[in-house]
Enzyme design. Sequence first.
Site, PDB file in Angstrom:
ATOM      1  N   TRP A 199      57.653  38.528  40.070  1.00 29.76           N
ATOM      2  CA  TRP A 199      58.650  37.506  40.383  1.00 29.76           C
ATOM      3  C   TRP A 199      58.294  36.894  41.750  1.00 29.76           C
ATOM      4  O   TRP A 199      57.938  37.604  42.677  1.00 29.76           O
ATOM      5  CB  TRP A 199      60.046  38.157  40.425  1.00 29.76           C
ATOM      6  CG  TRP A 199      61.132  37.219  40.839  1.00 29.76           C
ATOM      7  CD1 TRP A 199      61.447  36.020  40.263  1.00 29.76           C
ATOM      8  CD2 TRP A 199      62.037  37.384  41.919  1.00 29.76           C
ATOM      9  NE1 TRP A 199      62.501  35.437  40.912  1.00 29.76           N
ATOM     10  CE2 TRP A 199      62.896  36.259  41.939  1.00 29.76           C
ATOM     11  CE3 TRP A 199      62.224  38.394  42.878  1.00 29.76           C
ATOM     12  CZ2 TRP A 199      63.915  36.096  42.875  1.00 29.76           C
ATOM     13  CZ3 TRP A 199      63.240  38.235  43.810  1.00 29.76           C
ATOM     14  CH2 TRP A 199      64.081  37.098  43.805  1.00 29.76           C
ATOM     15  N   ASP A 367      73.149  26.451  38.778  1.00 28.76           N
ATOM     16  CA  ASP A 367      74.062  27.511  38.347  1.00 28.76           C
ATOM     17  C   ASP A 367      75.435  27.401  39.022  1.00 28.76           C
ATOM     18  O   ASP A 367      75.532  27.043  40.193  1.00 28.76           O
ATOM     19  CB  ASP A 367      73.401  28.854  38.755  1.00 28.76           C
ATOM     20  CG  ASP A 367      73.991  30.033  38.029  1.00 28.76           C
ATOM     21  OD1 ASP A 367      74.978  29.859  37.319  1.00 28.76           O
ATOM     22  OD2 ASP A 367      73.418  31.135  38.180  1.00 28.76           O
ATOM     23  N   ARG A 443      70.461  41.720  37.013  1.00 27.93           N
ATOM     24  CA  ARG A 443      71.219  40.604  37.602  1.00 27.93           C
ATOM     25  C   ARG A 443      72.627  40.537  36.995  1.00 27.93           C
ATOM     26  O   ARG A 443      73.123  39.477  36.667  1.00 27.93           O
ATOM     27  CB  ARG A 443      70.484  39.275  37.396  1.00 27.93           C
ATOM     28  CG  ARG A 443      70.772  38.288  38.505  1.00 27.93           C
ATOM     29  CD  ARG A 443      70.339  36.888  38.165  1.00 27.93           C
ATOM     30  NE  ARG A 443      70.496  36.010  39.320  1.00 27.93           N
ATOM     31  CZ  ARG A 443      70.738  34.719  39.238  1.00 27.93           C
ATOM     32  NH1 ARG A 443      70.814  34.125  38.090  1.00 27.93           N
ATOM     33  NH2 ARG A 443      70.865  33.999  40.323  1.00 27.93           N
ATOM     34  N   LYS A 476      67.975  22.033  32.832  1.00 25.94           N
ATOM     35  CA  LYS A 476      67.129  23.133  33.304  1.00 25.94           C
ATOM     36  C   LYS A 476      67.564  24.376  32.538  1.00 25.94           C
ATOM     37  O   LYS A 476      68.692  24.850  32.714  1.00 25.94           O
ATOM     38  CB  LYS A 476      67.310  23.327  34.811  1.00 25.94           C
ATOM     39  CG  LYS A 476      66.532  24.507  35.381  1.00 25.94           C
ATOM     40  CD  LYS A 476      66.729  24.575  36.896  1.00 25.94           C
ATOM     41  CE  LYS A 476      66.141  25.826  37.510  1.00 25.94           C
ATOM     42  NZ  LYS A 476      66.511  25.976  38.924  1.00 25.94           N
ATOM     43  N   TRP A 477      66.696  24.855  31.677  1.00 26.87           N
ATOM     44  CA  TRP A 477      66.996  26.012  30.803  1.00 26.87           C
ATOM     45  C   TRP A 477      66.423  27.257  31.472  1.00 26.87           C
ATOM     46  O   TRP A 477      65.216  27.418  31.552  1.00 26.87           O
ATOM     47  CB  TRP A 477      66.360  25.769  29.445  1.00 26.87           C
ATOM     48  CG  TRP A 477      66.502  26.863  28.433  1.00 26.87           C
ATOM     49  CD1 TRP A 477      66.239  28.193  28.610  1.00 26.87           C
ATOM     50  CD2 TRP A 477      66.915  26.725  27.072  1.00 26.87           C
ATOM     51  NE1 TRP A 477      66.467  28.876  27.451  1.00 26.87           N
ATOM     52  CE2 TRP A 477      66.875  28.000  26.481  1.00 26.87           C
ATOM     53  CE3 TRP A 477      67.293  25.643  26.280  1.00 26.87           C
ATOM     54  CZ2 TRP A 477      67.204  28.229  25.145  1.00 26.87           C
ATOM     55  CZ3 TRP A 477      67.618  25.865  24.953  1.00 26.87           C
ATOM     56  CH2 TRP A 477      67.580  27.142  24.400  1.00 26.87           C
ATOM     57  N   ASP A 478      67.307  28.121  31.941  1.00 28.63           N
ATOM     58  CA  ASP A 478      66.888  29.289  32.720  1.00 28.63           C
ATOM     59  C   ASP A 478      66.981  30.550  31.856  1.00 28.63           C
ATOM     60  O   ASP A 478      67.642  30.565  30.807  1.00 28.63           O
ATOM     61  CB  ASP A 478      67.822  29.406  33.936  1.00 28.63           C
ATOM     62  CG  ASP A 478      67.194  30.147  35.100  1.00 28.63           C
ATOM     63  OD1 ASP A 478      66.153  30.787  34.917  1.00 28.63           O
ATOM     64  OD2 ASP A 478      67.774  30.096  36.206  1.00 28.63           O
ATOM     65  N   MET A 479      66.331  31.619  32.288  1.00 28.83           N
ATOM     66  CA  MET A 479      66.377  32.906  31.576  1.00 28.83           C
ATOM     67  C   MET A 479      66.060  33.968  32.614  1.00 28.83           C
ATOM     68  O   MET A 479      64.925  34.081  33.049  1.00 28.83           O
ATOM     69  CB  MET A 479      65.298  32.880  30.489  1.00 28.83           C
ATOM     70  CG  MET A 479      65.420  33.932  29.428  1.00 28.83           C
ATOM     71  SD  MET A 479      64.204  35.232  29.642  1.00 28.83           S
ATOM     72  CE  MET A 479      64.371  36.128  28.141  1.00 28.83           C
ATOM     73  N   ASN A 480      67.079  34.693  33.051  1.00 32.22           N
ATOM     74  CA  ASN A 480      66.897  35.508  34.252  1.00 32.22           C
ATOM     75  C   ASN A 480      66.813  37.003  34.051  1.00 32.22           C
ATOM     76  O   ASN A 480      66.944  37.763  35.011  1.00 32.22           O
ATOM     77  CB  ASN A 480      68.006  35.198  35.260  1.00 32.22           C
ATOM     78  CG  ASN A 480      67.719  33.900  35.972  1.00 32.22           C
ATOM     79  OD1 ASN A 480      66.701  33.765  36.632  1.00 32.22           O
ATOM     80  ND2 ASN A 480      68.588  32.924  35.802  1.00 32.22           N
ATOM     81  N   ASP A 548      60.240  30.981  41.763  1.00 28.68           N
ATOM     82  CA  ASP A 548      61.386  31.002  42.675  1.00 28.68           C
ATOM     83  C   ASP A 548      60.929  31.080  44.126  1.00 28.68           C
ATOM     84  O   ASP A 548      61.760  31.046  45.022  1.00 28.68           O
ATOM     85  CB  ASP A 548      62.300  32.193  42.357  1.00 28.68           C
ATOM     86  CG  ASP A 548      63.333  31.815  41.315  1.00 28.68           C
ATOM     87  OD1 ASP A 548      63.397  30.635  40.946  1.00 28.68           O
ATOM     88  OD2 ASP A 548      64.072  32.716  40.862  1.00 28.68           O
TER      89      ASP A 548
END
Length: 755
Positions: A199, A367, A443, A476-480, A548
Amino acid sequence: MSILFNEQAGIFKLDALDTSYIIGIFDEDKFVSHLYYGKKIIDSDVNYLYGPLYQVRPSVLPGQAGRIMDAVPFEYPTYGCGDYREHCLEVETADGYHACDLRYESHKIYPGKTHLNGLPSTFEREDGDCNTLELVCRDKVLKLKVTLLYTVFEHLNVITRAALITNEDEKAVYLKRAMSGCLEFDHQNFDVLTLHGSWERECGPVRTPLRQGKVTTGSTRGESGPTDNPFLAVISSDVTEDTGEVFAMNLVYSGNFLGVAEGHHFRGSRIVMGINPVNFSWKLGQGESFTAPEVVMVYSDQGLGKMSRTFHDLYRRHLIRDVYPDTLRPILVNNWEATYFDFTVKKLTEIAAEAAKCGIELFVLDDGWFGNRNDERRGLGDWFVNEEKVPGGIGRLAKEINHLGMKFGLWIEPEMVSPDSELFRAHPDWAIQIPGRHRSLFRHQYVLDWSRKEVRDHIYGMIHQVLSGANVEYIKWDMNRTLTETASAALPADRQGELCHRYVLGVYEIMGRLRDDFPSLLLENCSAGGSRFDPGVLYYSPQIWGSDDSDAIERIKIEMGASMCYPLSTIGAHVSAVPNHQTGRITSLETRGYVAMAGTFGYELDIARMSEDEKAVIRKQVDLYHKYHGLVKDGDLYRIEDSLGNPDYACWMVVSKDKKEALLTYIQIHALPGYFGAARRLRLKGLQEETVYETKVISVSAEVRNEDVHREGADGTEKTYAALNLTGSALMNAGYWMDRLSGDYMGMMIHLQAK
Ligand code: DGJ
């Protein structure tokens, strides 16, 4: 036609631009064996390539000691009949037996390319771009049909592979391993190049010598992941940016994957890539098929640079869809690092208003706009607007942003659910979990079971509603978080091994629906930065947030690493505040701009708090982007050799396809003492030897402006540099004199225009 079949010799010859790939079918035995991959061979009769392989055919061996499957180079090696090297296919029967033996049955050659059901893949853009070979093989005992798909791109050094596996028996079988493709070589004189990291540190090139044994890369995280990118190349041991042979594989897939380079005991090597067999199993009932995703194979005889340019050309024209290959992306400002969760509409519109004045074109609300999402502990899954934070909803906010002359974009993380959410309270079984086992939080969130249609439909329905009620032009398509304790409440015991792949298919389905329902929406993917940076995602989303880590100096490594396969125009890159939030480093605004301009350009800071001087710099950057991003988007990238891995400086250039224009970016990472020790001549690349280029410094990092460096025109503040007129031969062979700049992290942009 770039695919020829010599029936008498049983040889298929696939010719891409300057590459040949040769497949041989042994006469009586019908083994599908691999005979050659590399620089183009012009002979039409290449029968001799069978060489000693003839001696190990089963048909010549009856009565002798036995056959030596372990010595044969196969196109799609299988497990269980004597080939002990890394294999592509392993099948378990209902009786629990594991053996498979594929033989050629028939083939088809046709122009164009077949779309892979439910999976992303490269495509033919214009008639004549590519031709396809379908090789049908069969295991007679299992009644299993395996169709190997090869597509040859005529104008590129690209061949793609995929496999379609069909069970024709009435009894079910279980695929335990179904890889996408394999390469075989008669030697091991290779290094293996893979991309690794973590990351905030994605895509770092790692070079490992190949010898007997295995070098692997892969993911079992449920996504392609930050630690390993689905890329593996075997490269001649002397490879540089510009010389040496490269055989690269890149998987068009966004889930668990495995890439293996094996040096085996007969002194050859085998490369295999596909879905990771760990936690994978796929039940095939009678008549059912499974498609192994596409793997792109690139050959280069001019080192890593040419490999990258080939990938870039392929992805820009044959993977990225809709208008995006030909349109400049809007410059965006994203509020994440400016506000995190702590925003009001007033704050957002202040940022947007200042951004609009600077010429920024798109405002993205990140977010925190939905449910009770005031921090990362809650709210995921509740995709309805938080009216306390955004009174009047997204529709009203989008209108306000539009009034400022900007487009409006929105962040979502649709694959996730927070335990503290209405969605989770109503449907706890929708989260991926193994009954009776602790469910890991990452998270503070769980992953939704996107293998289930009702889960996907429900989430998509909520998001569809938000998008239908507002003028949202970007998502913005996020995946955390990654997948853990993988089990689906909707799958029977003998199909649990299908979950991870079904999950990825579910993600592709929803991204596809989003694109179909909102055709003008620009989709940018993100997975805690670049944790799902792969060609599968690029098929739906022409840009992906690179990392990030927004620190300019760290970002150089990440962007240049990603550029091994992915075009600069796909790498989301933003100018952020200093001290940088991830590293604490202070770099000049100009330097941050140079690095972000080697990607899809944007900002991620509070412009409303910036000084007028800083905003003037932003306006200049916006202007530079408009002038030169077409070149960055469509041109050929050259990483300047010595700068790769050099702690003192970084340098790259982009040259237009017609070689009339180029943009050179140089960042001095460590200032060195002494003029002569620190100035260096940079050998430029990709220019035309005889063309005269007007070579002009167009921007220099702030701190250098007051320095009396070496060129004329210094006026104390806005230093101007005299243009030099030099031929490509001088610039490439003798080099361009790059001066010592006055401090760490300072940089320059230089434009070259053919006269
Ligand atoms: C991770 C992303 O990479 C960031 O850019 C930001 O969108 C956060 N998630 C928001 O939670």
